[in-house]
Design an enzyme around this catalytic site. Structure first.
Site, short mmCIF file in Angstrom:
data_model
loop_
_atom_site.label_atom_id
_atom_site.label_comp_id
_atom_site.label_asym_id
_atom_site.label_seq_id
_atom_site.Cartn_x
_atom_site.Cartn_y
_atom_site.Cartn_z
N ASP A 259 -1.41 77.08 2.64
CA ASP A 259 -0.49 75.89 2.66
C ASP A 259 -1.10 75.25 1.14
OD1 ASP A 259 0.16 76.23 5.27
OD2 ASP A 259 -0.30 74.49 5.94
N ASP A 414 8.79 74.99 13.12
CA ASP A 414 7.60 74.17 13.29
C ASP A 414 8.22 73.04 14.30
OD1 ASP A 414 6.69 74.58 10.62
OD2 ASP A 414 8.32 73.74 9.79
#
Ligand code: 1PR
Length: 558
Positions: A259, A414
């Protein structure tokens, strides 16, 4: 003060000096047939790494005059053939092969040697080999085949010699039939449900269904064998090998995820959150530099690397040059597939210039990405589809899949658990859970979110995955906000629900805390791959340890 770019520049020079010790430089020029349909940067980088110089085909004549030609097939069968026709390359390619001049075809370029393909009905191939390329038919296997599989050699091959027992990277939905290829051409087969042609070779003409440029060190060495091999005038007839009853098996993939975002000091860093919160005492956690970490994971044996620009929903990636640079620099040294996500959507900048999602994706593919991953925009596309009941043809998923193929489109989901007492309490797809909710609820559904988990929407993970498959996605990256960063293991209940509902590969993500968690997820569910971030970044468990645990437990690995 020295600029970051200058420091990178010096770093790159030092790196190339370091690598040049291991590289022999060659005078032969390698000619690349790049018709601008996708990521050929890695082929280019691999050739350069092996000490050769690359030039691009400028016109049909170059096809005939090139010393060594590489044709990296990218895109669908139809789009490849269409571009070859448009550029007047079809006849010279057929002539080059007829003249037995060195030729290496990769992936769709192998398929283009046949008469046609189910992928693009009515489009003629080069017809060097007879028959039609067909879609995989085994309903128990996910399609596309994405991952590392083996090969069975059918004749001696100086190019594959020494690497016949290695796993190599495949990504395709269509395959050539063994029955169509005679012993004069058949080089290797691979099994994915059925046996298919993974390599053909006759004289100086070779083609592989797998991607040597994405197959790590083994792939680089195979490429090196082709580049180094002397051209023989006559067509050498190679000795046939007795093929024993050997079947190949696809490996479960281990993916390292980075990330990436800019921290408060303005540096691009790899970060990691707990349930998507990446700040610690108000500061963005800094776990390292993206290019360096990617390289470390490649060297440790990661099967793929994924970068997620986690501020992509806010920032416009085309302006985000550092992210493109991260990809470019990573692809110079990392020869496994690279995925990039975050901000893949259409955008109009402050000057009123409009960029389609396809423009954004194209920029990433050109910079070295093999797949792009879509998060928020996939949720919006599915909402629209569920409302209208029809495809608009305009969503990022549809557009990118149409041009680059389904295998290049990953959907990053998500989801977060929403507990209910009974399935009737919600219109969503529920599961009965062994970890009850705060009020003792025994059921839950998985609510999809957008904007990095900040906003819940009225669709569930199963709806999202199924609809994205329908729209043309090729793979699901299944995160779980409840587990993210917790080290408590993957959410098998979520994974089983989604995996059972789609026929494209699913990557389990979120919660890995030990090597055993990978073993568990592969034993308890049918996922094709598992991804982790935190344990790798904090150096708690190296990728190699995960692989070792898988091997000990009889799980197919690379
Ligand atoms: O919506 O298309 O711009 O894409 C944004 C992308 O960025 C999505 O893929 C979304 O998952 C990701 N993202 C956004 N915000 C965050 C955040 O953490 N604040 N990262 C975020 C999500 C990705 C996970 C993580 C695993 C493994 N993290 O893939 O790497 O949960 O973690 P673990 O092994 O440490 O448990 P768009």
């Amino acid at each position: 003060m020295l600029s970051v770019h200058f420091v990178y520049f010096i770093y790159n020079i030092l790196l190339s000096i370091f690598y040049s010790q291991f590289t022999t430089f060659h005078s032969i020029m390698i000619t690349l047939l790049d018709y601008g349909a996708g990521n050929v940067r890695s082929v280019r980088n691999a050739i350069t790494r092996l000490g050769y110089t690359v030039r691009d085909v400028q016109g049909p004549q170059d096809i005939l005059t090139a010393e060594k030609l590489i044709f990296p097939g990218v895109g669908s069968f139809g789009s490849v053939m269409q571009r070859l026709h448009r550029d007047g390359m079809v006849e010279p390619l057929i002539e080059r092969i007829r003249l037995n001049k060195p030729f290496l075809g990769i992936c769709v370029a192998l398929q283009a040697l046949f008469e046609g393909s189910e992928e693009s009905p009515g489009v003629a191939g080069l017809s060097i080999l007879p028959g039609q390329v067909k879609r995989f038919t085994d309903r128990n296997l996910s399609v596309p085949q994405i991952g590392w599989n083996g090969i069975v050699l059918h004749k001696e091959s100086p190019i594959l010699k020494g690497y016949q027992d290695q796993k190599l990277y495949f990504v395709h939905s269509y395959r050539a039939s063994v029955a169509d290829v005679g012993p004069d051409w058949l080089l290797s087969t691979t099994d994915y449900g059925e046996s298919f042609v993974s390599g053909v070779e006759k004289g100086n003409v070779t083609a592989f269904q797998f991607h040597p440029e994405k197959s790590g060190e083994a792939g680089l060495n195979i490429l090196k064998n082709y580049l180094d091999s002397p051209e023989s005038e006559a067509i050498t007839v190679r000795q046939s090998l007795r093929v024993q009853d050997k079947r190949t098996h696809i490996a479960k993939r281990i993916i390292a995820c980075l990330d990436v975002r800019t921290n408060d000091q303005g540096d691009l860093v790899v970060t990691k959150g707990d349930q998507y919160d990446v700040r610690n005492d108000g500061e963005v956690r800094n776990l390292g530099k993206p290019v360096e970490l990617a390289r470390r994971y490649y060297e440790e044996g990661a099967d793929e690397i994924t970068f997620l620009n986690i501020t992509g929903f806010r920032d416009f990636p085309m302006k985000d040059q550092p992210m493109l640079e991260v990809l470019q620099r990573t692809s110079e040294n990392v020869f496994v597939p690279l995925t990039i996500g975050g901000g893949i959507r259409e955008f109009t900048d402050s000057d009123g210039k409009h960029y389609s999602a396809l423009d954004v994706a194209a920029e990433y593919f050109r910079s070295g990405a093999d797949k792009i991953s879509i998060g928020s925009d996939a949720v919006y596309a599915v909402e629209e589809f569920l409302q209208t009941g029809k495809r608009s043809g305009k969503s990022a998923i549809e557009q990118i899949s149409m041009v680059y193929g389904a295998q290049a489109v990953v959907i990053s989901v998500d989801p977060r658990r929403v507990y209910v007492h009974a399935p009737e309490d919600t219109a969503h797809n529920t599961i009965e859970t062994t970890t009850p909710g705060p009020q003792g609820e025994n059921y839950c559904w998985y609510q999809c979110t957008v904007k990095g988990g900040r906003e819940g929407r009225d669709i569930d993970a199963l709806q999202l995955a199924q609809t994205c498959e329908l729209l043309g996605a090729g793979e699901i990256l299944l995160n779980c906000i409840d587990r993210d960063g917790t080290n408590s293991g993957f959410d098998h209940e979520l994974i089983r629900q989604v995996r059972g509902a789609v026929s494209i590969p699913v990557i389990a993500s979120s919660g890995a805390g030990s090597a055993q968690h990978f073993v568990d997820v592969f034993r308890e569910t049918d996922v094709e791959a598992a991804l982790a971030a935190g344990i790798f970044h904090r150096q708690e468990v190296p990728v190699s340890e995960v692989k070792e645990a898988m091997r000990k437990n009889g799980i197919e690995t690379r």
